[in-house]
Every structure is written in structure tokens, then in C-alpha cells.
Write a protein that holds these residues in place. Structure first.
Motif, short mmCIF file in Angstrom:
data_model
loop_
_atom_site.label_atom_id
_atom_site.label_comp_id
_atom_site.label_asym_id
_atom_site.label_seq_id
_atom_site.Cartn_x
_atom_site.Cartn_y
_atom_site.Cartn_z
N ILE A 59 0.86 -1.18 0.00
CA ILE A 59 0.00 0.00 0.00
C ILE A 59 0.90 1.23 0.00
N ILE A 60 0.71 2.06 -1.01
CA ILE A 60 1.50 3.29 -1.11
C ILE A 60 0.61 4.45 -0.72
N LEU A 61 1.09 5.25 0.21
CA LEU A 61 0.32 6.38 0.71
C LEU A 61 1.04 7.68 0.43
N SER A 62 0.25 8.69 0.13
CA SER A 62 0.82 10.03 -0.02
C SER A 62 1.12 10.55 1.38
N PRO A 63 1.92 11.60 1.49
CA PRO A 63 2.21 12.16 2.83
C PRO A 63 0.94 12.59 3.57
N GLU A 64 -0.04 13.12 2.84
CA GLU A 64 -1.29 13.53 3.48
C GLU A 64 -2.05 12.32 4.02
N GLU A 65 -2.08 11.25 3.20
CA GLU A 65 -2.78 10.05 3.64
C GLU A 65 -2.08 9.41 4.84
N LEU A 66 -0.75 9.42 4.82
CA LEU A 66 0.00 8.87 5.93
C LEU A 66 -0.30 9.64 7.22
N GLU A 67 -0.40 10.94 7.12
CA GLU A 67 -0.72 11.78 8.29
C GLU A 67 -2.12 11.44 8.81
N ARG A 68 -3.07 11.23 7.88
CA ARG A 68 -4.43 10.85 8.30
C ARG A 68 -4.42 9.50 9.00
N VAL A 69 -3.63 8.56 8.50
CA VAL A 69 -3.53 7.23 9.12
C VAL A 69 -2.98 7.38 10.54
N ARG A 70 -1.96 8.20 10.70
CA ARG A 70 -1.38 8.42 12.03
C ARG A 70 -2.40 9.03 12.98
N GLN A 71 -3.18 9.99 12.48
CA GLN A 71 -4.17 10.65 13.32
C GLN A 71 -5.29 9.68 13.72
N ASN A 72 -5.63 8.77 12.83
CA ASN A 72 -6.74 7.84 13.09
C ASN A 72 -6.24 6.44 13.44
N ARG A 73 -5.06 6.36 14.00
CA ARG A 73 -4.41 5.08 14.27
C ARG A 73 -5.26 4.17 15.16
N LYS A 74 -5.79 4.71 16.24
CA LYS A 74 -6.58 3.87 17.16
C LYS A 74 -7.81 3.31 16.47
N GLU A 75 -8.48 4.15 15.73
CA GLU A 75 -9.68 3.69 15.01
C GLU A 75 -9.31 2.61 13.99
#
Length: 104
Positions: A3-19
Motif C-alpha cells: 500500500i503506497i500512501l501520499s504524505p497527506e494520507e500517511l498523516e491521516r492514518v497516524r491521526q486515526n491510528r486507534k480507530e
């Protein structure tokens, strides 16, 4: 699977990590995540195909236009060639007549 993520998507993943972690613990959540990823992939693939199709349409239109221009140019050159041929014939005839007049 990668899975390749853009920097913005990676930041969203980090923010929503628990979910996201909670979803992976839940089979239904995992299936929903996979469906979402599949859908996003298909949308992206569709958009890429649309872009390629538009480019091909543009290139085809340019090719058709170039072909039409080549036909017009060929017709023009054939007319010029015919005219030059006619002028050349007339000049040869005129020279032949002068030559015959000078020989008399």
C-alpha cells in the motif's frame, strides 16, 4: 500486497491510528477497510484510464488534422507540378520554334 500512501494520507492514518487498529481487530471492520481500499483503487484506476483516453482522443484528432493537411498539401503540389510541366512544355515548344526560325 503493498500500500503506497501520499504524505497527506500517511498523516491521516497516524491521526486515526486507534480507530484503524480497532477496525483490524474486527473482521467486519477489516472487510470494510478492504472494500474501501479496493474502491479507492478502482476509482484511481478509472481516473487514470479516463486521462489516457482523453490524451488518445486529442492525439487522434491531431493525427486526423495532420492527415488532412498532408492531403491538401499534396493536392497543391500536384497543381504546381502540373503548372510547371505545362510551362516547361510551352517553353520547349517556343525554343524549338526559335531554333527552327534561326536555322532557315
Amino acid at each position: 500486497m503493498e500500500i503506497i500512501l501520499s504524505p497527506e494520507e500517511l498523516e491521516r492514518v497516524r491521526q486515526n491510528r486507534k480507530e484503524i487498529e480497532k477496525r483490524f481487530q474486527d473482521l467486519e471492520g477489516l472487510e470494510m477497510t478492504l472494500e474501501t481500499l479496493k474502491f479507492e483503487y478502482l476509482l484511481e484506476h478509472r481516473d487514470n484510464l479516463k486521462a489516457k483516453l482523453e490524451e488518445m482522443k486529442r492525439m487522434y484528432a491531431e493525427l486526423v488534422e495532420l492527415e488532412e493537411k498532408a492531403k491538401r498539401d499534396r493536392e497543391f503540389l500536384m497543381m504546381v507540378r502540373e503548372e510547371l510541366s505545362r510551362e516547361n512544355r510551352d517553353l520547349r515548344r517556343e525554343l524549338e520554334e526559335r531554333k527552327n526560325e534561326n536555322n532557315r
